[in-house]
Enzyme design. Structure first.
Site, PDB file in Angstrom:
ATOM      1  N   ASP A 210      -1.931  -5.897   5.950  1.00 42.00           N
ATOM      2  CA  ASP A 210      -1.752  -5.078   4.753  1.00 42.00           C
ATOM      3  C   ASP A 210      -3.104  -4.662   4.188  1.00 42.00           C
ATOM      4  OD1 ASP A 210       0.112  -4.185   2.468  1.00 42.00           O
ATOM      5  OD2 ASP A 210      -1.365  -5.414   1.416  1.00 42.00           O
ATOM      6  N   GLU A 260      -2.763  -1.503   8.406  1.00 40.41           N
ATOM      7  CA  GLU A 260      -2.487  -0.448   7.436  1.00 40.41           C
ATOM      8  C   GLU A 260      -3.841   0.153   7.055  1.00 40.41           C
ATOM      9  OE1 GLU A 260      -0.141   0.288   3.213  1.00 40.41           O
ATOM     10  OE2 GLU A 260      -1.244  -1.579   3.510  1.00 40.41           O
TER      11      GLU A 260
END
Length: 546
Positions: A210, A260
């Site tokens: 993330d 990401e």
């Protein structure tokens, strides 16, 4: 616990995998308490097998106070009790693998929860303590330290600093309950490497990272000045050393990473995909692109060009747990996606959006590389309007109530049309309210309907798995980023047409009049009916075999 090594571990399955994103809290409720859980996921494994996906990506299932939907992790080695237990997670990983489905877990390196043992110890220890060195604590500016330490802006909007009663401020690029870690501290690096081993030891096939470009910070935490390089907290060069150390661990387990990575600079983006760093990264430019043939073609070309120099496969994403659902977005006047443009009451033509979403599904599934499908996209779910008094997303509150937040794409899934709350679980209302219309999207209604969105996805995924023209490097041979690459065909305005290998053709009519199909032997699949003359109508896609 010994590492699990699947027999086919040498196959680079991730290069052209179809990966399904599971937002556990909203997928399926196994114990009937209104919250999705691991028991619910296990009960739906046959559905996922029939859908035809290769892997499941789970958004954080760890212990969390849910200040940001689970992305505020209190303990990476503990499953949140609302979802189940570690033993259940291990059983789910093993059962899915027996069915041919791998598991990818989410890691959030930028921050932890304010309930994490480290942060609680830092609060108790006080200013200047070693415990606070694991985070970014600073004295404020101004005569009495009443001003934040710098001028940074939170990813959720507003000031990313919170002042404590003892005078110290702590940094949180996201919500207040998500203090940023200090990645210059060796203990932070050691802990995350241990966490990676913990989950690889339990059989996961990969890790999604993330906010992968945010963890490293300029140690001086200087003010941000637009145009200055390097940025004080985005895409710092120090990150690459971190991810190289992670890659060495993943290679021990034949594991993979997907990052990401939100970066406009193609060269900077590609650095994360060098052979000794991440295996792949989300293609967020394609996901945000409007329903426009020229813009989408550019997005595809740019994506393939970005990945080719480092030999990494592209990934294709239409939506996720942060983004307005495809059916809704494509039914609006502005069909792109931008967090800053989200607003309450935006008109949507769901019939138009559904037609376009069906065509977009075939487009994304035909492109070379891996594809990610967010739960509920295969059911054609629209974005839900959440009553203001039920919104939980911190983006809504940090915007002062102007941003509708992300809860609208996180509403619990409908499984059975004739059951309470569309069969999500038991008789308890789900944690987010379902719209009254949700039952018509239920999986059981769509299963036997050959024209449903679910049937379209199942057939498309079946063809993608069995037709040789879709293969892009799952043979186990090292990839150079060009396996099964596409070749554009001549087409009229508003139409995209390209070939893959073995005579596979994809045609998408985004804005033109009904268009003649290129020469072909057979029609494999269409997102909607052809017209009476066998032409492809607007907002329709077709797969052909030449």
């Amino acid at each position: 616990m010994a590492a699990i090594q699947p027999a086919e571990a040498t196959v680079e399955w991730w290069r052209d995998a179809a990966i399904y994103q599971v937002y556990v809290r909203s997928f399926a409720d196994g114990d009937g308490d209104g919250t999705g859980d691991l028991a619910g996921v296990r009960s739906r494994l046959p559905y996922l097998v029939e859908l035809g996906v290769d892997a499941l990506w789970f958004t954080p299932w760890y212990l969390s106070p849910l200040a940001d939907g689970g992305y505020d992790v209190a303990d990476y080695r503990t499953i949140d009790p609302a979802f189940g237990t570690l033993a259940e997670a291990e059983k789910l990983i093993a059962e899915a693998r027996e069915l041919g489905i791998r598991t990818i877990v989410d890691i959030v390196p930028n921050h932890v929860s304010d309930q994490h043992v480290w942060f609680k110890a830092a609060l108790a220890a006080g200013p200047g303590s070693p415990e606070r060195e694991l985070f970014h604590f600073r004295q404020g500016r101004g005569e009495s330290g009443e001003l934040p330490p710098n001028n940074w802006v939170s990813e959720f909007g507003g000031v990313p600093w919170t002042r404590l009663d003892d005078g110290d401020w702590y940094l949180h690029l996201f919500a207040t309950g998500q203090p940023d870690l200090n990645w210059a501290h060796p203990a932070v690096r050691r802990e995350h490497e241990d966490v990676l081993r913990f989950w690889f030891d339990r059989g996961v096939a990969g890790v999604r990272i993330d906010s992968a470009v945010l963890p490293a910070k300029d140690p001086a935490l200087p003010d941000f000045t637009p145009g200055n390089d390097p940025h004080p907290f985005v895409d710092r060069d120090e990150l690459h050393d971190i991810y190289r150390s992670w890659r060495a661990i993943a290679d021990e387990y034949e594991g993979i990473f997907v990052g990401e990575v939100w970066l406009p600079d193609a060269e900077r983006f590609a650095r994360y995909l060098r052979p000794d760093e991440l295996h792949s990264a989300f293609n967020l430019g394609f996901m945000s692109c409007p329903w426009d043939a020229d813009l989408l073609r550019t997005a595809v070309d740019d994506t393939l060009a970005e990945h080719a120099p480092v030999g990494a496969p592209a990934t294709w994403v239409l939506s996720n747990h942060d983004v307005t659902r495809t059916v809704t977005r494509y039914g609006r006047e502005d069909t792109g996606f931008d967090f800053a443009a989200k607003a309450f009451g935006t008109p949507t033509n769901l019939e138009l959006g559904t037609r376009r979403a069906r065509a977009a599904a075939l487009l994304s599934l035909a492109l070379p590389g891996a594809v990610y499908v967010y739960q509920g996209e295969e059911l054609g779910l629209p974005e839900a309007d959440i009553p203001r008094d039920r919104i939980e997303d911190p983006m809504h509150f940090r915007s002062g109530g102007t941003d509708p937040g992300r809860d609208g794409c996180r509403v619990p899934l409908p499984w059975r049309a004739d059951a309470p709350y569309a069969g999500f679980g038991g008789d308890t209302e789900p944690w987010l309210p379902q719209p009254e219309s949700w039952a018509k999207y239920a999986a059981d209604l769509q299963t036997d309907d050959p024209h449903s969105m679910l049937s379209l996805y199942r057939e498309a995924l079946r063809l993608r798995r069995t037709e040789p023209g879709f293969t892009t490097g799952a043979s186990g041979e090292p990839g150079d980023g060009s396996e099964g690459a596409l070749t554009w065909l001549p087409s009229g305005p508003g139409v995209l047409s390209f070939t893959r290998t073995d005579g596979l053709i994809c045609v998408v009519n985004l804005a033109g009049p009904p268009t003649e199909l290129p020469g072909h032997r057979s029609v494999l699949l269409t997102s909607g009916p052809l017209d009476d003359e066998g032409r492809l109508p607007q907002d329709t896609a077709a797969w052909l075999r030449s």
